[in-house]
Structure formats: structure tokens, C-alpha cells
Design an enzyme around this catalytic site. Sequence first.
Site, mmCIF file in Angstrom:
data_model
loop_
_atom_site.group_PDB
_atom_site.id
_atom_site.type_symbol
_atom_site.label_atom_id
_atom_site.label_comp_id
_atom_site.label_asym_id
_atom_site.label_seq_id
_atom_site.Cartn_x
_atom_site.Cartn_y
_atom_site.Cartn_z
ATOM 1 N N THR A 1 -10.103 -12.533 3.584
ATOM 2 C CA THR A 1 -10.963 -11.343 3.626
ATOM 3 C C THR A 1 -10.817 -10.578 2.302
ATOM 4 O OG1 THR A 1 -9.252 -9.875 4.477
ATOM 5 C CG2 THR A 1 -10.493 -11.137 6.112
ATOM 6 N N PHE B 1 5.093 -1.705 -13.027
ATOM 7 C CA PHE B 1 4.220 -2.369 -12.057
ATOM 8 C C PHE B 1 4.823 -3.720 -11.674
ATOM 9 C CE2 PHE B 1 0.338 -4.875 -11.028
ATOM 10 C CZ PHE B 1 -0.115 -4.099 -9.972
ATOM 11 N N PHE C 1 0.826 -1.213 0.000
ATOM 12 C CA PHE C 1 0.000 0.000 0.000
ATOM 13 C C PHE C 1 0.856 1.258 0.000
ATOM 14 C CE2 PHE C 1 -2.504 3.361 2.051
ATOM 15 C CZ PHE C 1 -3.594 3.378 1.190
ATOM 16 N N GLU C 2 2.025 1.172 0.631
ATOM 17 C CA GLU C 2 2.901 2.350 0.754
ATOM 18 C C GLU C 2 3.757 2.586 -0.494
ATOM 19 O OE1 GLU C 2 2.862 0.001 3.558
ATOM 20 O OE2 GLU C 2 1.188 1.242 4.184
ATOM 21 N N HIS D 1 -9.594 -7.879 1.781
ATOM 22 C CA HIS D 1 -8.471 -6.946 1.855
ATOM 23 C C HIS D 1 -7.617 -6.954 0.589
ATOM 24 C CE1 HIS D 1 -7.095 -4.415 5.117
ATOM 25 N NE2 HIS D 1 -5.904 -4.457 4.558
HETATM 26 N N1 RBF Z 1 1.037 -5.873 2.028
HETATM 27 C C1 RBF Z 1 1.605 -6.545 1.030
HETATM 28 O O1 RBF Z 1 2.555 -6.042 0.399
HETATM 29 N N2 RBF Z 1 1.149 -7.799 0.667
HETATM 30 C C2 RBF Z 1 0.096 -8.403 1.280
HETATM 31 O O2 RBF Z 1 -0.266 -9.527 0.914
HETATM 32 C C3 RBF Z 1 -0.532 -7.688 2.335
HETATM 33 N N3 RBF Z 1 -1.621 -8.224 2.965
HETATM 34 C C4 RBF Z 1 -2.229 -7.526 3.964
HETATM 35 C C5 RBF Z 1 -3.351 -8.063 4.593
HETATM 36 C C6 RBF Z 1 -3.960 -7.365 5.606
HETATM 37 C C7 RBF Z 1 -5.184 -7.967 6.261
HETATM 38 C C8 RBF Z 1 -3.448 -6.102 6.025
HETATM 39 C C9 RBF Z 1 -4.109 -5.329 7.147
HETATM 40 C C10 RBF Z 1 -2.347 -5.576 5.404
HETATM 41 C C11 RBF Z 1 -1.710 -6.262 4.365
HETATM 42 N N4 RBF Z 1 -0.589 -5.724 3.730
HETATM 43 C C12 RBF Z 1 -0.008 -6.411 2.701
HETATM 44 C C13 RBF Z 1 0.058 -4.479 4.231
HETATM 45 C C14 RBF Z 1 -0.406 -3.204 3.517
HETATM 46 O O3 RBF Z 1 0.150 -3.135 2.216
HETATM 47 C C15 RBF Z 1 0.068 -1.972 4.318
HETATM 48 O O4 RBF Z 1 1.464 -2.043 4.524
HETATM 49 C C16 RBF Z 1 -0.598 -1.849 5.676
HETATM 50 O O5 RBF Z 1 -1.989 -1.937 5.550
HETATM 51 C C17 RBF Z 1 -0.229 -0.517 6.358
HETATM 52 O O6 RBF Z 1 -0.665 0.574 5.575
#
Ligand code: RBF
Length: 160
Positions: free
Chosen positions: A88, A115, A59-60, A90
Site C-alpha cells: 500500500t 536521520f 512515525f513516533e 503507507h
Molecule cells: N513503522 C516502522 O517503523 N516501519 C514500517 O515499515 C512500518 N510500516 C507500517 C505499515 C503500516 C500499514 C502501518 C499501519 C504502520 C506501519 N508502521 C511502521 C508503524 C508506524 O510507524 C506507527 O508506529 C503506527 O502507524 C502508529 O502510529
Amino acid sequence: MSKYAQFSELDGSHIRIGLVRARWNGEITKNLENSAGKTLQDYNVTDDRIVSTEVPGSFELSWKTQTLAYHYDVDAIVAIGCLIQGSTPHFDYLANAVTNGLTEVSLRTEVPVVFGVLTCLNEEQARERSEGEHDHGPGWAKTAIELGSAKRELKRENSE
Ligand code: RBF
């Protein structure tokens, strides 16, 4: 016939490349960063012209990618992450946010963004796509060299 993009005559001698890596599923993203980095070296993008940085999760990636685009004079950026589907919704929210975020950064800053985010149903799929024959890192690096070279050429033309 290979479904992957083919590249001709890449030369990264004069470009600067940014690499942003998310630490979630870190073993996978480290492999991808290593193989992308090695391919950059193979095409003459030396270490002093590679800016590497990390973020906690995918996400960051958008924010950090934009920071590099605006402040580090890079010609192209590879954003590397790995999303693995959980139980979920998410995964879908994150995948959409990252895809839209990186697209927006690329268009807003006019710096090409590659990407480099795997969206996988399970860890096995992620492994298949981050090592061996189907490792995506080298292809992302080549994409960055092609687009980075085009970007540098554009800058040169506009400064004349
Ligand atoms: N970040 C990833 O890079 N890959 C993932 O598979 C991933 N799965 C996540 C699942 C959940 C339930 C949450 C809460 C976060 C996940 N994140 C994942 C982290 C997300 O990209 C981010 O770093 C956090 O939500 C903090 O903003």
C-alpha cells in the site's frame, strides 16, 4: 573511493548523545542501535552520557526526538527506524512524515538530529544496511559526534 562520509579527529569525551529507536522491524533497528552505541563508546561517549529510549514505530520518532531535545540536555540525537515497503502507499506517507518531522525537530530545537531511518524495498535490503560492511549504525554515530561537538562548542561560546 568510498561514497560514505569521511570523518577526522572525533572525540566524544564531553558530549551527551540521545538515541531513539523504533521497534517496528525491531531486529534490524536493534542491530543499528547496537553498532551505533558501540561506535559512540569507541569515541569516548561513555554510557552515562548516552540517553537511550524507544518508540513503537518510525512515525513516533519525531515526537520522542523533540522530547529528548527539549528536556534531556543532549548535544545531538540519532533517530533510528526501518521502513520496509509494503503493498500500500503507507510507506511513502510514513517516509515523508518521518523525514519532514525529524527535519523540523532539528531546526525548531536547534539540536542536530541524525536521520537514522532506513527506507528499503524489502527485508534483504534492510539487512544489508544494518549488519557487516554496510551497516549504517557506525556512520550515524560518527555524524552525531561531529555535530554534537559543534553544538556543544556553540553553547560554550554563547555562554561566555
Ligand atoms: N513503522 C516502522 O517503523 N516501519 C514500517 O515499515 C512500518 N510500516 C507500517 C505499515 C503500516 C500499514 C502501518 C499501519 C504502520 C506501519 N508502521 C511502521 C508503524 C508506524 O510507524 C506507527 O508506529 C503506527 O502507524 C502508529 O502510529
